[in-house]
Design an enzyme around this catalytic site. Sequence first.
Site, PDB file in Angstrom:
ATOM      1  N   SER A 135      31.735 -50.642  22.391  1.00  0.00           N
ATOM      2  CA  SER A 135      30.437 -50.272  22.932  1.00  0.00           C
ATOM      3  C   SER A 135      29.595 -49.801  21.755  1.00  0.00           C
ATOM      4  O   SER A 135      29.978 -48.858  21.063  1.00  0.00           O
ATOM      5  CB  SER A 135      30.625 -49.151  23.958  1.00  0.00           C
ATOM      6  OG  SER A 135      29.383 -48.634  24.362  1.00  0.00           O
ATOM      7  N   LYS A 161      29.638 -54.820  23.539  1.00  0.00           N
ATOM      8  CA  LYS A 161      28.714 -54.289  24.558  1.00  0.00           C
ATOM      9  C   LYS A 161      27.611 -53.521  23.856  1.00  0.00           C
ATOM     10  O   LYS A 161      27.875 -52.702  22.987  1.00  0.00           O
ATOM     11  CB  LYS A 161      29.505 -53.387  25.515  1.00  0.00           C
ATOM     12  CG  LYS A 161      28.726 -52.338  26.268  1.00  0.00           C
ATOM     13  CD  LYS A 161      29.623 -51.635  27.282  1.00  0.00           C
ATOM     14  CE  LYS A 161      29.270 -50.172  27.420  1.00  0.00           C
ATOM     15  NZ  LYS A 161      30.194 -49.464  28.333  1.00  0.00           N
ATOM     16  N   LYS A 163      24.192 -51.072  24.209  1.00  0.00           N
ATOM     17  CA  LYS A 163      23.433 -50.174  25.066  1.00  0.00           C
ATOM     18  C   LYS A 163      21.983 -50.656  25.070  1.00  0.00           C
ATOM     19  O   LYS A 163      21.449 -51.013  24.015  1.00  0.00           O
ATOM     20  CB  LYS A 163      23.507 -48.752  24.520  1.00  0.00           C
ATOM     21  CG  LYS A 163      24.902 -48.149  24.615  1.00  0.00           C
ATOM     22  CD  LYS A 163      25.249 -47.824  26.055  1.00  0.00           C
ATOM     23  CE  LYS A 163      26.593 -47.123  26.154  1.00  0.00           C
ATOM     24  NZ  LYS A 163      26.923 -46.771  27.545  1.00  0.00           N
ATOM     25  N   ASP A 188      24.862 -52.443  28.660  1.00  0.00           N
ATOM     26  CA  ASP A 188      25.017 -51.277  29.528  1.00  0.00           C
ATOM     27  C   ASP A 188      23.696 -50.507  29.522  1.00  0.00           C
ATOM     28  O   ASP A 188      23.248 -50.033  28.483  1.00  0.00           O
ATOM     29  CB  ASP A 188      26.156 -50.391  29.002  1.00  0.00           C
ATOM     30  CG  ASP A 188      26.475 -49.217  29.921  1.00  0.00           C
ATOM     31  OD1 ASP A 188      25.775 -49.051  30.947  1.00  0.00           O
ATOM     32  OD2 ASP A 188      27.433 -48.472  29.625  1.00  0.00           O
ATOM     33  N   GLU A 213      25.839 -53.711  32.891  1.00  0.00           N
ATOM     34  CA  GLU A 213      26.476 -52.519  33.452  1.00  0.00           C
ATOM     35  C   GLU A 213      25.420 -51.515  33.917  1.00  0.00           C
ATOM     36  O   GLU A 213      24.466 -51.230  33.184  1.00  0.00           O
ATOM     37  CB  GLU A 213      27.359 -51.909  32.345  1.00  0.00           C
ATOM     38  CG  GLU A 213      28.314 -50.823  32.785  1.00  0.00           C
ATOM     39  CD  GLU A 213      29.203 -50.359  31.610  1.00  0.00           C
ATOM     40  OE1 GLU A 213      29.431 -51.141  30.663  1.00  0.00           O
ATOM     41  OE2 GLU A 213      29.641 -49.204  31.643  1.00  0.00           O
ATOM     42  N   ASP A 238      29.421 -48.656  36.859  1.00  0.00           N
ATOM     43  CA  ASP A 238      30.132 -47.576  36.161  1.00  0.00           C
ATOM     44  C   ASP A 238      29.841 -46.289  36.939  1.00  0.00           C
ATOM     45  O   ASP A 238      30.571 -45.922  37.873  1.00  0.00           O
ATOM     46  CB  ASP A 238      29.639 -47.536  34.695  1.00  0.00           C
ATOM     47  CG  ASP A 238      30.141 -46.349  33.884  1.00  0.00           C
ATOM     48  OD1 ASP A 238      30.806 -45.460  34.442  1.00  0.00           O
ATOM     49  OD2 ASP A 238      29.859 -46.274  32.668  1.00  0.00           O
ATOM     50  N   LYS A 262      36.663 -45.456  34.796  1.00  0.00           N
ATOM     51  CA  LYS A 262      36.881 -44.342  33.874  1.00  0.00           C
ATOM     52  C   LYS A 262      37.695 -43.326  34.652  1.00  0.00           C
ATOM     53  O   LYS A 262      37.252 -42.862  35.708  1.00  0.00           O
ATOM     54  CB  LYS A 262      35.553 -43.726  33.443  1.00  0.00           C
ATOM     55  CG  LYS A 262      34.752 -44.596  32.493  1.00  0.00           C
ATOM     56  CD  LYS A 262      33.433 -43.972  32.146  1.00  0.00           C
ATOM     57  CE  LYS A 262      32.651 -44.888  31.225  1.00  0.00           C
ATOM     58  NZ  LYS A 262      31.241 -44.487  31.122  1.00  0.00           N
ATOM     59  N   GLY A 290      35.096 -46.067  28.411  1.00  0.00           N
ATOM     60  CA  GLY A 290      35.389 -45.006  27.447  1.00  0.00           C
ATOM     61  C   GLY A 290      34.325 -43.936  27.511  1.00  0.00           C
ATOM     62  O   GLY A 290      33.211 -44.170  27.990  1.00  0.00           O
TER      63      GLY A 290
HETATM   64  O1  OSB Z   1      28.354 -45.665  29.981  1.00  0.00           O
HETATM   65  O2  OSB Z   1      30.130 -46.432  29.162  1.00  0.00           O
HETATM   66  C1  OSB Z   1      29.247 -45.575  29.156  1.00  0.00           C
HETATM   67  C2  OSB Z   1      29.830 -43.157  26.250  1.00  0.00           C
HETATM   68  C3  OSB Z   1      29.377 -41.982  26.812  1.00  0.00           C
HETATM   69  C4  OSB Z   1      28.859 -42.006  28.081  1.00  0.00           C
HETATM   70  C5  OSB Z   1      28.794 -43.196  28.806  1.00  0.00           C
HETATM   71  C6  OSB Z   1      29.272 -44.357  28.254  1.00  0.00           C
HETATM   72  C7  OSB Z   1      29.757 -44.348  26.952  1.00  0.00           C
HETATM   73  C8  OSB Z   1      30.213 -45.541  26.249  1.00  0.00           C
HETATM   74  C9  OSB Z   1      31.169 -45.289  25.112  1.00  0.00           C
HETATM   75  O3  OSB Z   1      29.786 -46.646  26.444  1.00  0.00           O
HETATM   76  C10 OSB Z   1      32.400 -46.067  25.187  1.00  0.00           C
HETATM   77  C11 OSB Z   1      33.377 -45.601  24.125  1.00  0.00           C
HETATM   78  O4  OSB Z   1      34.084 -44.596  24.355  1.00  0.00           O
HETATM   79  O5  OSB Z   1      33.422 -46.239  23.093  1.00  0.00           O
HETATM   80 MG    MG Z   2      28.710 -47.419  31.160  1.00  0.00          MG
END
Ligand code: OSB
Ligand code: MG
Length: 372
Positions: A135, A161, A163, A188, A213, A238, A262, A290
């Site tokens: 991510s 992925k 953001k 995401d 996402e 999510d 998660k 994660g």
């Molecule tokens: O939405 O998946 C998410 C990290 C913090 C809060 C929300 C998210 C995330 C990530 C990080 O996408 C994923 C990772 O741990 O590498």
């Molecule tokens: Mg997410």
Amino acid sequence: MKIESVTLREIHMPLVHFFETSFGRVYSRRILLVSVEADGVRGWGECVAGEDPFYSSEWIETAWPTIKHYLAPALLQNEVESGRDCAALFARVRGHRMAKAALENAVWDAEATLQQKPLWKLLGGTRREITCGVSIGIQDSVEQLIEKIAIEVAAGYRRIKLKVKAGWDLDVLERVRARWSDIVLSVDANSAYTLDQIEHVRKFDAFNLLMIEQPLWNDEIYLHARLQKAIRTSICLDESIRHARDADFALESGACRIINIKVGRVGGFSEAKKVHDVAQRHNVPVWCGGMLESGVGRAHNIALSTLENFRLPGDVSASKRYWKEDIIEPEVEVSKEGMITVRDAPGTGYRVREDVVQKITVREETLRTGET
Ligand code: OSB
Ligand code: MG
């Protein structure tokens, strides 16, 4: 199993690189670790609640007192056979799933060690290796993002992925796809869009994404069903999926075609397994999300990802992407093929480096039977 004590610790860990989502940027993590002592072994859990109530209403300062005043006393005043029994003990407390998960998972961890069994087997897993994605947060520039993607693609990760948010989405995807036309790519939004932006969100269809996402509100499922009907790209939920009933409703109503699990968000391994099973019944794949975890949470994510229906690459990546030094030994490593080999030693197969944990602990509190 008699739980004799519960210890809460707050540790501080600076990230190797900041992480930015549509709700903000984090440079350093404040992580709440939970350990339980039972029959001579110690089990560990990580609370994935953030530094702020932005991803979820839970954050570190709600999790600590919730565990201290409600969850730990419930556990210390009762006998449990297994991590499986925790959810019922905690049911009186509404919500606070990340706090519950931290404690429940510590009990599963202790149970696996006591039984001299790998945690992944105790959870019912079957996979001997798991597939990894990354991510990548919002960067200061598209050039910086392209550089980051190049590093992760070269490292072998199986899914990238990105953001996204308004102002950091279609133009960025345009640039990324121009450079890599065929990598497995997803985005995401962490709830960055609303339903009156359907026309905008539909434009993501042009980029051959594995999924988008959580495009809409964190507490909304039905409107995602409306959106899913209007776009070709698969929606993955999510934030909206808090438990197995949410998963069932989301899949019945057609709100998504993929689910991100998660373990913290759904309240622990027991509920995570239920969400997994619901998705499997609907023939919908899941993957492990994660939360910028330390090695403790990362090791638990690996164990969970061995369940059969974790059919897509998770956000479970190598320790060194996050930390200069992780708190487990060995650190989590990802092969050039983008895989993590699941360890066979009892428990998680990773040892918590308690000396390192001690050094970075900023507060600590132990609760014992009879004192709560
Ligand atoms: O939405 O998946 C998410 C990290 C913090 C809060 C929300 C998210 C995330 C990530 C990080 O996408 C994923 C990772 O741990 O590498
Ligand atoms: Mg997410």
